[in-house]
Structures are given as structure tokens and as C-alpha cells.
Write an enzyme that holds these catalytic residues in place. Structure first.
Site, PDB file in Angstrom:
ATOM      1  N   LYS A  27      -4.323   3.948  -4.690  1.00 36.28           N
ATOM      2  CA  LYS A  27      -4.508   4.604  -3.382  1.00 36.28           C
ATOM      3  C   LYS A  27      -5.710   5.547  -3.419  1.00 36.28           C
ATOM      4  CE  LYS A  27      -2.092   6.833   0.394  1.00 36.28           C
ATOM      5  NZ  LYS A  27      -2.656   5.901   1.364  1.00 36.28           N
ATOM      6  N   HIS A  39       2.395   7.660  -4.568  1.00 37.78           N
ATOM      7  CA  HIS A  39       1.921   6.305  -4.311  1.00 37.78           C
ATOM      8  C   HIS A  39       1.328   5.699  -5.580  1.00 37.78           C
ATOM      9  CE1 HIS A  39       2.195   7.424  -0.038  1.00 37.78           C
ATOM     10  NE2 HIS A  39       2.224   6.114   0.200  1.00 37.78           N
TER      11      HIS A  39
HETATM   12  P1  NAD Z   1      -6.634  -2.854  -0.271  1.00 41.02           P
HETATM   13  O1  NAD Z   1      -7.835  -2.226  -0.881  1.00 41.02           O
HETATM   14  O2  NAD Z   1      -5.760  -3.707  -1.150  1.00 41.02           O
HETATM   15  O3  NAD Z   1      -7.053  -3.750   1.005  1.00 41.02           O
HETATM   16  C1  NAD Z   1      -8.087  -3.459   1.895  1.00 41.02           C
HETATM   17  C2  NAD Z   1      -8.816  -4.744   2.171  1.00 41.02           C
HETATM   18  O4  NAD Z   1      -9.793  -4.529   3.188  1.00 41.02           O
HETATM   19  C3  NAD Z   1      -9.566  -5.274   0.917  1.00 41.02           C
HETATM   20  O5  NAD Z   1      -9.236  -6.628   0.701  1.00 41.02           O
HETATM   21  C4  NAD Z   1     -11.021  -5.082   1.303  1.00 41.02           C
HETATM   22  O6  NAD Z   1     -11.872  -6.028   0.698  1.00 41.02           O
HETATM   23  C5  NAD Z   1     -10.937  -5.265   2.817  1.00 41.02           C
HETATM   24  N1  NAD Z   1     -12.142  -4.791   3.515  1.00 41.02           N
HETATM   25  C6  NAD Z   1     -12.916  -3.716   3.236  1.00 41.02           C
HETATM   26  N2  NAD Z   1     -13.964  -3.660   4.096  1.00 41.02           N
HETATM   27  C7  NAD Z   1     -13.833  -4.706   4.951  1.00 41.02           C
HETATM   28  C8  NAD Z   1     -14.585  -5.177   6.062  1.00 41.02           C
HETATM   29  N3  NAD Z   1     -15.692  -4.565   6.478  1.00 41.02           N
HETATM   30  N4  NAD Z   1     -14.134  -6.290   6.688  1.00 41.02           N
HETATM   31  C9  NAD Z   1     -13.027  -6.944   6.294  1.00 41.02           C
HETATM   32  N5  NAD Z   1     -12.272  -6.535   5.233  1.00 41.02           N
HETATM   33  C10 NAD Z   1     -12.663  -5.422   4.581  1.00 41.02           C
HETATM   34  O7  NAD Z   1      -5.783  -1.665   0.370  1.00 41.02           O
HETATM   35  P2  NAD Z   1      -4.284  -1.687   0.923  1.00 41.02           P
HETATM   36  O8  NAD Z   1      -3.356  -1.122  -0.107  1.00 41.02           O
HETATM   37  O9  NAD Z   1      -3.978  -3.019   1.523  1.00 41.02           O
HETATM   38  O10 NAD Z   1      -4.389  -0.574   2.070  1.00 41.02           O
HETATM   39  C11 NAD Z   1      -5.323  -0.690   3.137  1.00 41.02           C
HETATM   40  C12 NAD Z   1      -5.163   0.502   4.073  1.00 41.02           C
HETATM   41  O11 NAD Z   1      -3.874   0.464   4.692  1.00 41.02           O
HETATM   42  C13 NAD Z   1      -5.249   1.869   3.378  1.00 41.02           C
HETATM   43  O12 NAD Z   1      -5.897   2.771   4.239  1.00 41.02           O
HETATM   44  C14 NAD Z   1      -3.777   2.250   3.195  1.00 41.02           C
HETATM   45  O13 NAD Z   1      -3.580   3.647   3.101  1.00 41.02           O
HETATM   46  C15 NAD Z   1      -3.207   1.699   4.475  1.00 41.02           C
HETATM   47  N6  NAD Z   1      -1.760   1.442   4.447  1.00 41.02           N
HETATM   48  C16 NAD Z   1      -1.097   1.773   5.588  1.00 41.02           C
HETATM   49  C17 NAD Z   1       0.262   1.485   5.679  1.00 41.02           C
HETATM   50  C18 NAD Z   1       0.957   1.755   6.998  1.00 41.02           C
HETATM   51  O14 NAD Z   1       2.158   1.461   7.116  1.00 41.02           O
HETATM   52  N7  NAD Z   1       0.248   2.270   8.003  1.00 41.02           N
HETATM   53  C19 NAD Z   1       0.945   0.891   4.619  1.00 41.02           C
HETATM   54  C20 NAD Z   1       0.219   0.568   3.463  1.00 41.02           C
HETATM   55  C21 NAD Z   1      -1.151   0.839   3.406  1.00 41.02           C
END
Ligand code: NAD
Length: 266
Positions: free
Chosen positions: A158, A154
Site C-alpha cells: 500500500k 494494510h
Molecule cells: P495495484 O497497484 O495493484 O493496481 C493499480 C493498477 O492500476 C496497476 O495495475 C497499475 O498498472 C494500473 N494503472 C496505473 N496507472 C494507470 C493508467 N494510467 N491507466 C490504466 N491503469 C493504470 O493497486 P490496488 O491494490 O489494486 O489498489 C488500487 C487503488 O485502489 C489504491 O488507491 C487503493 O488504495 C485503492 N483501493 C480501494 C479500495 C476501496 O474499497 N475503495 C479497496 C482496495 C484498494
């Protein structure tokens, strides 16, 4: 269908905004970020380079959850846990993409799912969900003669390892073999480790660049090796799947569902 996006300024949050705006029959009722975010007050459309929508980023998860039919949450475990409690209190369905959740977070989610429909998947792509079934089947057919190793790569941002998808693939392989992943997983190897333990399911995590997500399950035997690989070229595939899952929750009875349920692969 009124959809809210928590963590809407994140990498996945922005993909989700685009997807909800394009999804027929869906309206974007709001988006939240944490209280210190520089994006509070921004228009959700402007966040993704689209015309203004009149909907702005707020820190108020409770108001968003009360206004939405379903929320999509790709954030961090602490936020997802509290959103699950709010969703259950407000009769709002939920789609969870956050990974790295603890066993106690998982309990909170399961409890919330006794009151509302929750879809939770470590990976929302169609290909990976097919791969889960293929891995389970291969593990069941090949038996213990083949060593199972799972490799994932990744992007450099991550924060959890192994990826939630790698662990889900490990679970599928363990299920196929009729064992529990927790009892056979080899999560790290370093130094003089000794020979590989028969029956182990090994994990290796690579991090770098902008890789959206690559997973390979290796079945290594004497004289032959079977590899099942999935490569995500863009994160948009996860957003497409998550919005599809959100629309699937409409009118669904309470329960904890997977993307394999949504796709009819179970
Ligand atoms: P990222 O850090 O870019 O985004 C996370 C967002 O959540 C940020 O903008 C952050 O400010 C926000 N956030 C944090 N605390 C918060 C709160 N209390 N209230 C509202 N917003 C809040 O990360 P990302 O790459 O978008 O990934 C996010 C999650 O999704 C990770 O756990 C990742 O592993 C997961 N993910 C899952 C899949 C899937 O298909 N299931 C795919 C990609 C990523």
C-alpha cells in the site's frame, strides 16, 4: 450494462474482472493498463485464470470510456483524475475506488460529477459503510470526553497512509462531533510530542504482509474504552461492492454519490 475496468491487471482490477464476469446482466467491454504495462494485449479472462473472453488489455482509456456505460477505476490518482474528465466528456458513469487523491483531484471529480453519475468510496465493503454510520453516531453521543484514535493495518504494497478508509472514519467521527477533521487530526506522533490535545482525532498506520485491510476506531475515556473494528479477509468484498455500485449508476442522474447512498444507509 457495459462495464469497463481501468487498471484491470492490478490487485483490485483482477478481482473486478472476476466479479463483472460473474455479475448477471453485466458485460465486460474492456480493460486498460498504462502504456508500459507488460499485460497489454493479454486477454482479460486469462489474466484471472478463466477462459478467454476475446477482450484484451489496451492502453486506450478514451476508447474504453466511450464504449462503456460505466467504468470502474481502482488505479492511481493521476489516472483517476484524467478518467473522470473523459467520463464526463463521454457521458459515462464512473465508480472510483482509488485513494490518496488530492484536493485538486477531488475538484476535478466533483466537476465531472456535475455531468455524470459518479460513486466514490474509500471502501466498498458493506461492513465498513455500516461502521462509518456507527462511528458518526458514537462520536455524537460520546462527546469530547472520549479520545478518538483510528488504527489501520494494510499489506506491504500500500502506497498511501493513513488509508482512505481511516480518513473516511475520521471524517465520520469529526462530523458526529460537529468539527472539521482538518482542524483536529493528529496524523503522526514521534519524539517528545507533549500531552494529547483534547479533541484531537489521532491516526496510526501499520503496514505488513498481505493484510487486506483492518480498521479500528477507539473511543478512549476515563475507565472505559469502546472499540469498533472491521477486518477485511479478502479484497473480493471491495470488488463485489464496486460492481454493485456500477449497476446502481444505471439511469442515475449526475451527482457525486457514496457507497452509503448505494446501500441506502443515508
Ligand atoms: P495495484 O497497484 O495493484 O493496481 C493499480 C493498477 O492500476 C496497476 O495495475 C497499475 O498498472 C494500473 N494503472 C496505473 N496507472 C494507470 C493508467 N494510467 N491507466 C490504466 N491503469 C493504470 O493497486 P490496488 O491494490 O489494486 O489498489 C488500487 C487503488 O485502489 C489504491 O488507491 C487503493 O488504495 C485503492 N483501493 C480501494 C479500495 C476501496 O474499497 N475503495 C479497496 C482496495 C484498494
Amino acid at each position: 450494462m457495459k462495464i469497463g475496468i481501468v487498471g484491470c491487471a492490478g490487485r483490485m482490477g483482477r478481482m473486478l474482472i472476476n466479479e463483472v464476469l460473474a455479475f448477471e446482466g453485466a458485460s465486460l467491454v474492456g480493460g486498460t493498463e498504462h502504456g508500459q504495462s507488460e499485460h497489454l494485449g493479454a486477454d482479460l479472462g486469462s489474466l484471472v485464470g478463466k477462459p478467454e473472453t476475446g477482450v484484451i488489455v489496451t492502453p486506450d482509456a478514451e476508447a474504453l470510456i466511450a464504449a462503456a456505460d460505466v467504468i470502474i477505476d481502482f488505479t492511481i490518482p493521476e489516472a483517476t483524475r484524467s478518467n473522470a474528465e473523459l467520463a464526463s466528456a463521454n457521458d459515462t458513469a464512473m465508480v472510483i475506488g482509488t485513494t490518496g487523491l488530492s484536493a485538486s483531484d477531488q475538484k476535478v471529480i466533483a466537476l465531472a460529477a456535475s455531468r455524470v453519475a459518479i460513486v466514490q468510496a474509500a471502501n466498498y465493503s458493506v461492513g465498513v459503510n455500516l461502521m462509518l454510520g456507527m462511528t458518526e453516531q458514537a462520536a455524537a453521543i460520546l462527546g469530547d470526553d472520549m479520545d478518538i484514535e483510528i488504527v489501520e493495518m494494510h499489506h506491504r504494497h500500500k502506497v498511501d497512509a493513513p488509508s482512505g478508509t481511516a480518513l473516511a472514519l475520521g471524517d465520520a467521527a469529526a462530523f458526529g462531533r460537529g468539527v472539521k477533521l482538518g482542524e483536529v487530526s493528529a496524523r503522526a506522533r514521534d519524539g517528545h510530542t507533549g500531552a494529547r490535545k483534547p479533541g484531537d482525532i489521532g491516526f496510526a498506520s501499520l503496514r505488513g504482509g498481505d493484510v487486506a485491510g483492518e480498521h479500528t476506531v477507539i473511543f478512549a475515556g476515563e475507565g472505559e474504552r469502546l472499540e469498533i473494528t472491521h477486518k477485511a479477509g479478502t479484497r473480493q468484498i471491495f470488488a463485489v461492492g464496486a460492481v454493485r455500485a456500477a449497476s446502481w449508476t444505471l439511469g442515475r442522474k449526475p451527482g457525486l454519490y457514496s457507497m452509503r447512498d448505494v446501500l441506502g444507509l443515508k
